[in-house]
Design a protein around this motif. Structure first.
Motif, mmCIF file in Angstrom:
data_model
loop_
_atom_site.group_PDB
_atom_site.id
_atom_site.type_symbol
_atom_site.label_atom_id
_atom_site.label_comp_id
_atom_site.label_asym_id
_atom_site.label_seq_id
_atom_site.Cartn_x
_atom_site.Cartn_y
_atom_site.Cartn_z
ATOM 1 N N PRO A 59 0.838 -1.199 0.000
ATOM 2 C CA PRO A 59 0.000 0.000 0.000
ATOM 3 C C PRO A 59 0.874 1.250 0.000
ATOM 4 C CG PRO A 59 -0.043 -1.079 2.146
ATOM 5 C CD PRO A 59 0.695 -1.993 1.222
ATOM 6 N N ASP A 60 0.283 2.388 -0.278
ATOM 7 C CA ASP A 60 1.085 3.599 -0.507
ATOM 8 C C ASP A 60 1.927 4.028 0.684
ATOM 9 O OD1 ASP A 60 -0.963 4.533 1.123
ATOM 10 O OD2 ASP A 60 -1.500 6.210 -0.170
ATOM 11 N N PHE A 61 1.576 3.618 1.890
ATOM 12 C CA PHE A 61 2.376 4.020 3.048
ATOM 13 C C PHE A 61 3.584 3.117 3.262
ATOM 14 C CE2 PHE A 61 -1.269 1.498 4.478
ATOM 15 C CZ PHE A 61 -0.642 0.443 5.128
ATOM 16 N N GLN A 62 3.637 1.983 2.589
ATOM 17 C CA GLN A 62 4.792 1.077 2.710
ATOM 18 C C GLN A 62 5.986 1.666 1.968
ATOM 19 O OE1 GLN A 62 5.910 -1.552 4.124
ATOM 20 N NE2 GLN A 62 4.140 -2.580 5.013
ATOM 21 N N ARG A 63 7.164 1.317 2.412
ATOM 22 C CA ARG A 63 8.373 1.817 1.748
ATOM 23 C C ARG A 63 8.792 0.949 0.582
ATOM 24 N NH1 ARG A 63 13.162 0.310 6.050
ATOM 25 N NH2 ARG A 63 12.348 -1.721 6.648
ATOM 26 N N GLY A 64 8.021 -0.101 0.294
ATOM 27 C CA GLY A 64 8.348 -0.988 -0.817
ATOM 28 C C GLY A 64 9.391 -2.012 -0.409
ATOM 29 N N HIS A 65 9.928 -2.684 -1.398
ATOM 30 C CA HIS A 65 10.927 -3.733 -1.149
ATOM 31 C C HIS A 65 12.308 -3.082 -1.097
ATOM 32 C CE1 HIS A 65 7.792 -6.689 -1.905
ATOM 33 N NE2 HIS A 65 7.475 -5.994 -2.976
ATOM 34 N N VAL A 66 12.803 -2.863 0.119
ATOM 35 C CA VAL A 66 14.044 -2.096 0.254
ATOM 36 C C VAL A 66 15.241 -2.930 0.701
ATOM 37 C CG1 VAL A 66 12.831 0.071 0.671
ATOM 38 C CG2 VAL A 66 13.493 -1.341 2.611
ATOM 39 N N TRP A 67 15.000 -4.123 1.245
ATOM 40 C CA TRP A 67 16.147 -4.935 1.642
ATOM 41 C C TRP A 67 16.911 -5.381 0.407
ATOM 42 C CZ3 TRP A 67 14.648 -9.019 5.934
ATOM 43 C CH2 TRP A 67 14.522 -8.352 7.161
ATOM 44 N N THR A 68 18.222 -5.326 0.510
ATOM 45 C CA THR A 68 19.068 -5.856 -0.550
ATOM 46 C C THR A 68 19.052 -7.384 -0.481
ATOM 47 O OG1 THR A 68 21.036 -5.923 0.846
ATOM 48 C CG2 THR A 68 20.603 -3.849 -0.353
ATOM 49 N N ARG A 69 19.576 -8.005 -1.513
ATOM 50 C CA ARG A 69 19.682 -9.476 -1.503
ATOM 51 C C ARG A 69 20.530 -9.939 -0.313
ATOM 52 N NH1 ARG A 69 16.156 -11.596 -4.005
ATOM 53 N NH2 ARG A 69 16.732 -11.391 -6.171
ATOM 54 N N GLU A 70 21.564 -9.167 0.024
ATOM 55 C CA GLU A 70 22.425 -9.522 1.157
ATOM 56 C C GLU A 70 21.650 -9.458 2.469
ATOM 57 O OE1 GLU A 70 23.291 -7.317 -1.269
ATOM 58 O OE2 GLU A 70 24.675 -8.692 -2.298
ATOM 59 N N GLN A 71 20.799 -8.452 2.619
ATOM 60 C CA GLN A 71 19.989 -8.347 3.839
ATOM 61 C C GLN A 71 18.976 -9.489 3.923
ATOM 62 O OE1 GLN A 71 18.924 -4.211 2.921
ATOM 63 N NE2 GLN A 71 19.560 -3.666 4.993
ATOM 64 N N LEU A 122 8.748 -10.866 5.009
ATOM 65 C CA LEU A 122 7.922 -11.700 4.126
ATOM 66 C C LEU A 122 8.586 -11.865 2.767
ATOM 67 C CD1 LEU A 122 5.231 -13.166 3.538
ATOM 68 C CD2 LEU A 122 4.282 -10.939 2.900
ATOM 69 N N THR A 123 9.104 -10.782 2.219
ATOM 70 C CA THR A 123 9.754 -10.827 0.909
ATOM 71 C C THR A 123 11.010 -11.681 0.957
ATOM 72 O OG1 THR A 123 8.890 -8.634 0.384
ATOM 73 C CG2 THR A 123 10.738 -9.414 -0.949
ATOM 74 N N ALA A 124 11.788 -11.577 2.037
ATOM 75 C CA ALA A 124 13.007 -12.386 2.161
ATOM 76 C C ALA A 124 12.672 -13.872 2.127
ATOM 77 C CB ALA A 124 13.746 -12.039 3.454
ATOM 78 N N VAL A 125 11.642 -14.275 2.859
ATOM 79 C CA VAL A 125 11.257 -15.691 2.876
ATOM 80 C C VAL A 125 10.762 -16.126 1.505
ATOM 81 C CG1 VAL A 125 9.662 -17.384 3.872
ATOM 82 C CG2 VAL A 125 10.757 -15.678 5.349
ATOM 83 N N ARG A 126 9.961 -15.288 0.854
ATOM 84 C CA ARG A 126 9.441 -15.642 -0.472
ATOM 85 C C ARG A 126 10.580 -15.766 -1.496
ATOM 86 N NH1 ARG A 126 4.655 -11.937 -2.282
ATOM 87 N NH2 ARG A 126 4.124 -13.754 -3.555
ATOM 88 N N GLU A 127 11.549 -14.880 -1.401
ATOM 89 C CA GLU A 127 12.691 -14.935 -2.325
ATOM 90 C C GLU A 127 13.539 -16.189 -2.067
ATOM 91 O OE1 GLU A 127 13.700 -12.693 -5.003
ATOM 92 O OE2 GLU A 127 11.527 -12.499 -4.737
ATOM 93 N N TYR A 128 13.669 -16.567 -0.807
ATOM 94 C CA TYR A 128 14.377 -17.803 -0.469
ATOM 95 C C TYR A 128 13.644 -19.004 -1.046
ATOM 96 C CZ TYR A 128 15.909 -21.716 2.482
ATOM 97 O OH TYR A 128 16.354 -22.936 2.940
#
Length: 201
Positions: A59-71, A122-128
């Motif tokens: 949603p618009d208040f989220q900062r989006g996907h900001v973690w790098t692959r390393e994070q 959530l994104t980190a787990v999904r990417e894994y």
């Protein structure tokens, strides 16, 4: 407001009404529902939520996907090591139509799940799970049958569902979660790593 002594604080607190104390502390709301999902079943859970309610992870208040692959990799590795506490496995959502009967006619929120907190985790787990993050250089399927097989019970995310009815409530909750902390800059992490290295000598 400052207090010169504990007694002064106690006198002031006695004079405040319960409503005033509530306004002072601003306690966060409790989730209406919580459920654990094993990592291996995460994508199915998200598909089911999308189908049954609707789903907006950014949603618009989220900062989006900001973690790098390393994070992302560091989060998965720390999860595997047992470093990440149960609080670090919580993903918070709002769903104004969680219970249709309680949804207010003048709600100014879109129906469906909106991610309030935990998007990076959530994104980190999904990417894994998608094979894009390889902790310790190994893909998710290479861990099958080991103590780090994602079908084991320790690999779970908790979805906490709120049913705020108004945008300002969601934003207040988001700000309470995110405005108070100070992220560790890379130089601070490196400083502590240097201290750790020195302590090993």
């Amino acid at each position: 407001m400052t207090f010169s002594s504990k007694q002064n604080l106690e006198v002031v607190m006695v004079k405040l009404t319960a409503k005033e104390l509530h306004a002072l502390v601003k306690p966060l709301a409790n989730a209406r529902y919580e459920v654990d999902y094993g990592w291996r079943y995460l994508e199915k859970a998200l598909v089911d939520i999308e189908k049954d309610y609707g789903l907006d992870l950014t949603p618009d208040f989220q900062r989006g996907h900001v973690w790098t692959r390393e994070q992302q990799q560091a989060y998965i590795e720390n999860s595997m090591r047992g470093v990440v506490s149960s609080a670090g496995m919580v993903i918070q959502f709002n769903c104004c139509n969680w219970h249709d009967a309680s949804q207010k006619k003048d709600s100014d929120l879109p129906e469906g799940f909106q991610c309030i907190d935990g998007l990076q985790r959530l994104t980190a787990v999904r990417e894994y799970l998608a094979g894009n993050v390889k902790p310790f250089g190994m893909a998710v399927d290479e861990w099958d049958g080991t103590d780090w097989d994602t079908r084991r019970i320790q690999f779970r995310l908790k979805f906490a569902v709120y049913d705020f009815q108004y945008r300002y409530e969601v934003l207040d909750h988001y700000l309470a979660l995110n405005a108070g902390g100070t992220p560790h800059p890379p130089e601070e992490i490196e400083r502590v790593r240097a201290l750790r290295a020195a302590a090993q000598r």
